[in-house]
Motif scaffolding. Structure first.
Motif, PDB file in Angstrom:
ATOM      1  N   ARG A 257       0.608  -1.305   0.013  1.00  0.00           N
ATOM      2  CA  ARG A 257      -0.057   0.001  -0.071  1.00  0.00           C
ATOM      3  C   ARG A 257       0.922   1.262   0.076  1.00  0.00           C
ATOM      4  O   ARG A 257       0.495   2.150  -0.782  1.00  0.00           O
TER       5      ARG A 257
ATOM      6  N   ARG B 238       1.575   7.605  -2.653  1.00  0.00           N
ATOM      7  CA  ARG B 238       1.783   6.543  -1.813  1.00  0.00           C
ATOM      8  C   ARG B 238       3.267   6.364  -1.128  1.00  0.00           C
ATOM      9  O   ARG B 238       3.644   5.337  -0.696  1.00  0.00           O
TER      10      ARG B 238
ATOM     11  N   GLU C 215       5.422  -0.041   3.316  1.00  0.00           N
ATOM     12  CA  GLU C 215       5.287  -1.637   3.375  1.00  0.00           C
ATOM     13  C   GLU C 215       6.245  -2.302   2.326  1.00  0.00           C
ATOM     14  O   GLU C 215       6.426  -3.478   1.933  1.00  0.00           O
TER      15      GLU C 215
ATOM     16  N   LEU D 241      -6.991   5.532  -4.866  1.00  0.00           N
ATOM     17  CA  LEU D 241      -6.414   4.683  -3.782  1.00  0.00           C
ATOM     18  C   LEU D 241      -5.261   4.072  -4.248  1.00  0.00           C
ATOM     19  O   LEU D 241      -4.273   3.582  -3.339  1.00  0.00           O
TER      20      LEU D 241
ATOM     21  N   VAL E 299       3.799  -7.296   5.676  1.00  0.00           N
ATOM     22  CA  VAL E 299       4.199  -6.588   6.990  1.00  0.00           C
ATOM     23  C   VAL E 299       3.056  -6.010   7.536  1.00  0.00           C
ATOM     24  O   VAL E 299       3.054  -5.442   8.836  1.00  0.00           O
ATOM     25  N   CYS E 300       1.871  -5.551   6.674  1.00  0.00           N
ATOM     26  CA  CYS E 300       0.945  -4.895   7.418  1.00  0.00           C
ATOM     27  C   CYS E 300      -0.482  -4.978   6.876  1.00  0.00           C
ATOM     28  O   CYS E 300      -1.293  -5.712   7.074  1.00  0.00           O
ATOM     29  N   SER E 301      -0.685  -3.937   5.849  1.00  0.00           N
ATOM     30  CA  SER E 301      -2.241  -3.710   5.208  1.00  0.00           C
ATOM     31  C   SER E 301      -2.566  -5.282   4.688  1.00  0.00           C
ATOM     32  O   SER E 301      -3.709  -5.591   4.546  1.00  0.00           O
ATOM     33  N   TYR E 302      -1.424  -6.021   3.906  1.00  0.00           N
ATOM     34  CA  TYR E 302      -2.008  -7.312   3.187  1.00  0.00           C
ATOM     35  C   TYR E 302      -1.519  -8.602   3.917  1.00  0.00           C
ATOM     36  O   TYR E 302      -1.430  -9.487   3.331  1.00  0.00           O
TER      37      TYR E 302
ATOM     38  N   ARG F 120      -2.982  -2.001  13.718  1.00  0.00           N
ATOM     39  CA  ARG F 120      -2.329  -1.192  12.675  1.00  0.00           C
ATOM     40  C   ARG F 120      -2.586  -1.429  11.255  1.00  0.00           C
ATOM     41  O   ARG F 120      -2.726  -0.488  10.464  1.00  0.00           O
ATOM     42  N   ARG F 121      -2.839  -2.656  11.133  1.00  0.00           N
ATOM     43  CA  ARG F 121      -3.452  -3.000   9.573  1.00  0.00           C
ATOM     44  C   ARG F 121      -4.599  -2.347   8.958  1.00  0.00           C
ATOM     45  O   ARG F 121      -4.922  -2.286   7.974  1.00  0.00           O
TER      46      ARG F 121
ATOM     47  N   GLY G 293      -4.963   1.938   7.363  1.00  0.00           N
ATOM     48  CA  GLY G 293      -4.798   2.378   5.839  1.00  0.00           C
ATOM     49  C   GLY G 293      -6.167   2.198   5.597  1.00  0.00           C
ATOM     50  O   GLY G 293      -6.676   3.103   4.606  1.00  0.00           O
ATOM     51  N   ALA G 294      -6.751   1.241   5.788  1.00  0.00           N
ATOM     52  CA  ALA G 294      -8.305   1.041   5.216  1.00  0.00           C
ATOM     53  C   ALA G 294      -9.160   2.164   5.793  1.00  0.00           C
ATOM     54  O   ALA G 294      -9.940   2.812   4.953  1.00  0.00           O
TER      55      ALA G 294
ATOM     56  N   GLU H 158      -7.902   5.380   6.484  1.00  0.00           N
ATOM     57  CA  GLU H 158      -7.432   6.404   5.636  1.00  0.00           C
ATOM     58  C   GLU H 158      -8.047   6.504   4.549  1.00  0.00           C
ATOM     59  O   GLU H 158      -8.466   7.644   3.887  1.00  0.00           O
ATOM     60  N   ASP H 159      -8.190   5.399   3.661  1.00  0.00           N
ATOM     61  CA  ASP H 159      -8.727   5.096   2.593  1.00  0.00           C
ATOM     62  C   ASP H 159     -10.211   5.644   2.568  1.00  0.00           C
ATOM     63  O   ASP H 159     -10.711   6.204   1.580  1.00  0.00           O
TER      64      ASP H 159
END
Lengths: 245, 245, 245, 245, 245, 245
Positions: free
Chosen positions: D108, D135, D174, E129, E222-225, F117-118, F121-122, F124-125
Motif C-alpha cells: 500500500r 503513496r 510496506e 487509492l 508486513v501490514c495492510s495485506y 495497525r493493519r 490504511g483502510a 484512511e482510504d
C-alpha cells in the motif's frame, strides 16, 4: 433546545425569512432565536463586507444575555466561525460548511450555486479551510447579488436552476448546495426542477446543530478554539461605542 | 514611494518597533508611514482578536487621508488582506505571505516559528489560502504569546532558535520565517545562531512592496478584489461611532 | 548591485532585448550584466533543449570572472535553477517562479500564457516544484514557438491576448504571466488590452533580486543547495572542450 | 530485445555492476547494452552533477549507432528522462520511477532509502513529477554518498537496513526501494534482513522495459515528448567538441 | 509461470476473450489460467455488482486447487484487490491500476475511456487509492454498458475513439487506457485511429505480472495485506452454500 | 422514524450493544431496528473480512421486508456504503464518515483511534474516498483487535486513551473519533479522561440520519448511486443459496 440563528447582514427582513426556514425544519422542542447585527452591510457580496459581518456577529452574540445551546452563523461563505468558536462554549455551525457536510452524505460530489462571480473564490476558500473541498465539483455564480436574489424569488429560482443544471451535467455534481442565506426556502422549488437533492445551508445547520447538541458534544477547547487569552481590548464590544442601531 | 505600514494591534510601541525595522531595509526614497488601529487588542493571539484586527485595520486605513503607494499589513497570520485589497487600489502585502514568498526564493522548503500553539493552525490556513503551503515544512510554536515575545527579546531569540533548530533538523526546513510581527529586528541575531536564512515578514513585505510598485503593478480588480459593490452600510467606519481612541 | 542576467538560449539578440527590459525596471545603482551561453539552442521549445540550456547556463556562469550579487535565469519553464543555486553563493531567481510570486501578490489566481502546447507541461512542472502551483488557474499555449514570438511582436501580442482573455473568462485567472522570456517588453501592450495585471518574468525577477539582496539574504546552504560535494568531474567546464563559440 | 542501460556517471566500474544486475534478471533473449557517458561526474550527489549527467547521457545515447528497443536511465532521482523521451522513439525508463511503480504493485505504501540527505528532495521531486508521490511514505537518507555506498557493500547494507527499518516502523512503509543505482545487487541481502519486499530500480526498470516492449508500446509523441522542434543548435553533441574521453 | 486470470463477472465468453488477449502477449513459458466466478453479475456496471464480484472472485480463487505465480484481477475499476492480496501469497494485479502504471511509462498524462458515466467515479476512486491519480487527465464515459461494448466491437471502437480524441485534445491526455475488461483485444484498432499509445489493462497486467514474478518479488505481508487474522467465519466460502453454478 | 442499524459482523451480541448505544441518543419517535448479517466474520480486522461484510450487509438489507427511513452501516472503515446507496432509496450513513463529519463541526482537526495497525490504511482510504481526509491529523492503532476491544472495555478505554493523548499532543488533533463499532458506549469514559470531544460513529450516524431524514433529503440517484442497471445475477441474494444461518 435554543438555537441562536445569526444573520450576518443588517437586513432584519432577511433575518425573519431565515428564521421561518429554520423553524420549518426544527424538531419539536427546538426554539429558533434570530439575531441581527447592529452594524455592517445590509447584504454581503465582498470580503470587506464579510469581515465586517464577522465582527458584527461576534459583537451581537457577545451582547445577547439569554442562554442558548448552539449558534448557527447564517452567512454562506462569510468569515468569522473560528472567532465565534472561541467566544462561546456551545457548538457553532456555519451554513456553508453544514451544507457541504449534508451534501456529502447524499452524493459522491456536490456543487454550490451562489450569487456573484466574485464570491466564488470566497466560498471555495471557506470549504477548503473546513476540509470540505475535495468532493466539491464546482462553485458556480448566477451573477445576481444577494439583494437581487432576495428581492425576486422567481428570478432567483430560474438563475439557480440554470447554473445547477450545468453543475450536474458539465461538472459532475450529484447534489446542489444553495450558496446564499437569502435563498432559504427555495430549495424545494429548485430541487423539483432538477431531480437532484438540493441542500439549503440554514436548514442543514439547524438540523446538524440539533444532532451535535443531542450527542452532548461541544467545541474542542484544547487548542485552536480555546477562549481568547485575555489581551487588553480597546473599544469592545464595538456596538457600545455609540449610536449604532 | 510611501508605504503604509499597519500594525494590527493597538500597541503603539510595537508599531514603532516595526517601523524602525521597516526603515532599516527600505530603499532610499521610500517613506514608511506607520499606523495603529483605533480599536482592538493590544496583542493578537486568537481568531477573535485577529478578526477584530482585520476590521480595525480596514477602519484605520479608510480614515487615513494621505496618499500612499502600497499597504503592508503587519500581522503574521491575521485576517483581512482580501478585504483591504478591495478597499484600496494600491498593492496590499501581508507579512506572513511575503515571508513565505521570500523564503521560497532562498531554499527548497521553509518553516515558520511563531508564538502560541493555538496560532499554528491560523498561520497554516493563511499560507494555504495564499497558495504558499506546498513547500512549508512546518509551523512551530515557541509557546510564548505575542506580548511575551515583545517584552523579552533575549528569551524570544532563545525560544525561536530552539524551535527553528528542530524545524531544520527534524522537519527538513531550509529557511526560517519569523512568525510574529513582534519579532521584527531579531532576524539577524537568530540567523547568526542557526546557519540558515531567517526571514522577517515586515522587512520582506517592505521590499516586496517596493518591487511590485517599481514594476508598475497593482491589485487585480477583475474579480475577487474589485471595489465593494455598494451595499448599504450601518455604522461604518466604526471608529466614528464614539469614543474610540 | 550587479545582477547577472542569463539568457538560456544562444540568441544574443534576445539576450539584448531581455537586458533592455531588465534595465528599464532596475533601480538606480543596479547594474544588469547580460550573459549568453556558449552552446545550446538558439530558441528553447522542448525538454532536450531545456536540459541542454541548464548545463550551458551553468557553464557560462562558472566561467564568468566578475563579481555579482544575484543571478537571474531568464528561461521560462527551463531547467537548472537548483543546480545554479549550488554553484554560486548569491541568490538565484528563475523568471517563471518570480512571475508566479509577483502574480500572487496581485490576485487570487493567475494563469501563464506561453508558446507551444508541448511547453505547458514543463511550465506546470516547474511551478509545481517551486510550490507555486496551487493558485495557478491554467497554463495556456498560443501555438507560436519562441522564435516566432520573438520575430513578430504584433502577432505575439494578439496571440497572447487571445489566450489571456480565455484564461480570465473561462479559467478564472485574475493575473496573467507572460510565459516566455522572448515576450519581455510586451507586458504593457498586453495589459492595456486585458484590464488585468500582466507580469513579465524578467522584470519581476530583477525586482525580486533587488528585494532579496536588499534584505541581506542568500540561498540556504544547509541541505538541498549546499555546494557540490566534490565528486571527480570529467570535461567540466564543457565550453573548454574545444571549438564552442 | 536490446536494452540500452545508461549509467549517468562516468564510473565504468559502476556501469559494469549495474549491467551484471540487469543481466541477472533479464529474460532469455534480452540483451543488456551498457553505456557510460563521456563527461560528467564519477558519482552524482547534487543537482549540478545531476543536470550535467542528464546532458551527458543524452549526448552518449545520441552518438550510439546500434539499434535498441528501450533505454533504461540508471540514475536514481537524476534529471533527464523527459529529454531522452524526445530524442529516441523507443520507451525510456527511469529507475526511480520504475522502482516506485513496482513497489506499488506489492504494497500500500513504499519508502525510498537513498544516499545523502541533500538528495532526499531531488528524489521526492522526481517522484512528484512522475505522479508517484501519493503513496510514498518517506524518502530517507543513510548519510553515505554514492561513492561510499559503492565502495563498501557491507556498510551500505547496514546503513540501508537501519533506515529501512525506521521507514517501516515509523513511517508506515510496506515496501522499500533502494534509492541509488550503486546499490544494485544488494536488494536480496537487504530484503532478507527486513521481511518486506525490497525493490532495486535497475532490475525493476529492465523488467518493466521488457513488459512495455512486449506490449508493443512506445512513448507518446503527441505532445510533451514529440521530437525536438529543430531550433538551431551550437556545439551539439557536446562530446564532439574536443578532448572528452 | 502460471498466471490466474480472473474475470469478475459470470460471463464465461468474456472470460474466454480476456484469456485470448492475455495469451497473445504472454511470454513463452507463461500459462494463462482463466477463471470465472460462481456467482455475481454477468456484467458489472455499478458498485453493488462490483462489491459482489469482489467476494465472488475471492470465493473462486479460494477454491481453486492448482498452484499459480500471480493473480490478475480483470475488472476495470472493480473492488477487491486489497482482499485478494491478503488471501494469496503471490502478487495480485488489478487491470485498472496496471493500465495506469504502464500509461505513465509512456506519456506525461493519461486518460481512461470507460463504459457508463456512473462508472467514472468508481474508476477515479480506484486510481486514487492506488496512488495513480495525479497524472490522470480525465476518466471519460462512452455511455455504453459493459454488455453493449462486448456485443458490438465496431460500435465500441467508434465510441471509444470519440471520447479518446476529446481526452487528447481537450483534457491533454497523451496516453489512453481502455477502461473495461470487455475492450480487451481492441487496443490496436483504437490506437491506429488515434496516434497515441492505447493501453489495455488485461495485457498490461499480464506483462507486469511477469515482470514482478521475474524479479522474485511478492506482496508485502508486513501490514495492510497480512493474512486474515482468523476471526470466525460463517458461510465461507460462499459457493459451498448450495446451488450456485 | 425507523433507522435500520446494520452490524457488519455476525456477532449478535455486538449488534445488541450497538443498538443500545443508538437508542441512548435517538430522539423520541426514532425506532432503531438492529440487523445482523447471515454470513461473514464475527469480527472484522482485514480487507477480506471487510469486503465479505459489504456483501453480507447488502444481502441482509435486501431481504428485510419492513420499511425504514435510513440505513446506518456500523462498520468503522468497512466497505460497502456505495453499493448500499444503490440498493435502497433512503439515506445510507457510514459510521466512519459520520464520525468525521461530526468531529469537524467541533474542532479544526481530528484523529481516529482504531484497533490493529493493519486497519489504519483502510480507514484512511475510506475517509479519503468520502472527501474527509484533509483535516484528519492521524489514524492511530491501539494494537487490539475488534474482539479484544469488545471483550475487555477497561483495557479498551486505557488503550484508546493512550493513543488519543498522542494524537492530541503529537499529531495536533482537537477531536477524537472512536474507530471501531465495538467501542460504542465508551465515548464518555474516554472523553472524561482526555479533555477533548470524543465522537462515537454509531451515535453520530444515528443523529445525522435523523438530521438528513428530517430535512426531507435522500441519496442522489442522478449518477453514482442510481439503482443497479439490471445485469443478470447468479446466486443473489447469497443467503438464499443454502444453509446460512
Amino acid at each position: 433546545m435554543r438555537i441562536l440563528l445569526v444573520n450576518p447582514n443588517t437586513n432584519a427582513a432577511m433575518t425573519g425569512a431565515m428564521a421561518a426556514s429554520a423553524r420549518a425544519v426544527a424538531s419539536p422542542g427546538t426554539e429558533i432565536v434570530p439575531l441581527t447585527p447592529r452594524f455592517g452591510a445590509d447584504a454581503i457580496d465582498c470580503n470587506f463586507e464579510s469581515y465586517l459581518s464577522a465582527v458584527a456577529v461576534m459583537d451581537a452574540v457577545s451582547t445577547v444575555d439569554t442562554g442558548f445551546d448552539a449558534v448557527v452563523m447564517a452567512g454562506f461563505g462569510e468569515h468569522g466561525r473560528e472567532g465565534m468558536q472561541e467566544l462561546v462554549d456551545v457548538p457553532v455551525l456555519d451554513i456553508a460548511e453544514c451544507a457541504a457536510h449534508v451534501a456529502q452524505l447524499l452524493g459522491r460530489t456536490y456543487s454550490v450555486v451562489t450569487t456573484l462571480r466574485r464570491s466564488v473564490g470566497a466560498i471555495e476558500d471557506r470549504l477548503l479551510l473546513a476540509g470540505q473541498r475535495a468532493r466539491c465539483a464546482s462553485v458556480r455564480a448566477t451573477g445576481l447579488g444577494t439583494a437581487e436574489l432576495d428581492a425576486d424569488p422567481d428570478a432567483a429560482v430560474a438563475a439557480v436552476v440554470e447554473q445547477a443544471r450545468l453543475a450536474v451535467e458539465v461538472d459532475g455534481a450529484e447534489v446542489i448546495c444553495l450558496g446564499c442565506g437569502g435563498l432559504a426556502g427555495l430549495d424545494e422549488a429548485i430541487g423539483a426542477r432538477l431531480g437532484v437533492p438540493v441542500v439549503d445551508g440554514v436548514t442543514a445547520a439547524v438540523r446538524l446543530a440539533e444532532a451535535v447538541v443531542g450527542l452532548g458534544l461541544r467545541t474542542s477547547k484544547v487548542c485552536s478554539y480555546a477562549p481568547p487569552p485575555g489581551n487588553a481590548l480597546t473599544g469592545w464590544p464595538l456596538s457600545h461605542l455609540g449610536g449604532a442601531r
